[in-house]
Design a protein around this motif. Structure first.
Motif, PDB file in Angstrom:
ATOM      1  N   GLU A 136       0.368  -1.534   0.148  1.00 17.46           N
ATOM      2  CA  GLU A 136      -0.032   0.028   0.079  1.00 17.46           C
ATOM      3  C   GLU A 136       0.759   0.809   0.340  1.00 17.46           C
ATOM      4  N   PRO A 137       0.077   2.313  -0.628  1.00 15.22           N
ATOM      5  CA  PRO A 137       0.908   3.195  -0.513  1.00 15.22           C
ATOM      6  C   PRO A 137       1.395   4.281   0.850  1.00 15.22           C
ATOM      7  N   SER A 138       0.597   4.197   1.519  1.00 17.11           N
ATOM      8  CA  SER A 138       0.738   4.598   3.511  1.00 17.11           C
ATOM      9  C   SER A 138       2.183   3.663   3.729  1.00 17.11           C
ATOM     10  N   HIS A 161       1.253   8.392  -2.785  1.00 13.76           N
ATOM     11  CA  HIS A 161      -0.300   7.944  -3.245  1.00 13.76           C
ATOM     12  C   HIS A 161       0.076   9.143  -4.783  1.00 13.76           C
ATOM     13  N   HIS A 178       1.837   5.803  -6.751  1.00 13.64           N
ATOM     14  CA  HIS A 178       0.958   4.798  -7.120  1.00 13.64           C
ATOM     15  C   HIS A 178      -0.101   5.543  -8.266  1.00 13.64           C
ATOM     16  N   GLU A 179      -0.526   6.484  -8.089  1.00 13.54           N
ATOM     17  CA  GLU A 179      -1.507   6.667  -9.101  1.00 13.54           C
ATOM     18  C   GLU A 179      -0.711   6.226 -10.802  1.00 13.54           C
TER      19      GLU A 179
END
Length: 190
Positions: free
Chosen positions: A25-27, A41, A44-45
């Motif tokens: 996950e990005p976090s 984030h 990631h996008e």
């Protein structure tokens, strides 16, 4: 930003891409790479939409330099000669405004004062203030003036106890005059 700095940032983004491929996950990517969650984030996008290539560096940001490398070399040479060689004889200081004017005169390119400042830094020049001392300066006379005259001229400061450290808080009841508002005697009347 330098080319080295861009490479360093691109390296972090490529590490993020590897972690995204592992479905992290990005976090968690932000925590592991010590970057902001917002950056992770966004990366990631970009990665999801365009793959690893989307995270590659696109080169230096901002507008291109309007002077060619050859012109930059010439400008550095002009700056080394000093302002007097170019018509500024009143002092030997390059100001950003003078550099912008020099660029306009020599290369027929318009630069703002802030743009000239950035260009000078890029060429290795740093802003400096010369230490000026009059050649005829008499140190003994200066010392005597400081000891004798300055003591007379300097205004005395406020007495230490004349003011409060807080403008919003009243003085404590112990130092308040008895007839002042808020006096203990007033409290018994209500």
């Amino acid at each position: 930003m330098t080319a080295e700095g861009r490479l360093r940032r691109e390296s972090v983004r490529m590490q993020a891409a590897e972690l995204f491929e592992q479905r992290i996950e990005p976090s968690e990517v932000a925590r592991r790479l010590r970057v902001s969650p917002k950056s992770a984030h966004q990366w990631h996008e970009l990665w999801r939409d365009g793959g690893v290539q989307a995270l590659a560096s696109r080169g230096s940001g901002g507008s291109r330099c309007r002077l060619s490398p050859r012109c930059l070399e010439k400008l550095a040479g002009y700056l080394e000669k000093g302002p007097a060689a170019h018509g500024w004889v009143e002092d030997q200081m390059w100001t950003a405004a003078r550099v912008a004017t020099l660029i306009g005169r020599k290369f027929h390119v318009s630069y703002s004062v802030s743009g000239a400042t950035r260009l000078m830094r890029r060429l290795g020049f740093s802003p400096q203030v010369p230490a000026r001392r009059v050649a005829e300066r008499d140190e003994q006379a200066v010392t005597a003036w400081k000891e004798a005259t300055w003591a007379e001229v300097k205004a005395p400061g406020r007495p230490a106890g004349a003011t409060s450290a807080s403008r919003t808080r009243q003085a404590s009841p112990a130092v308040r005059p008895e007839d002042a508002p808020g006096d203990v005697a007033d409290a018994h009347l209500s």
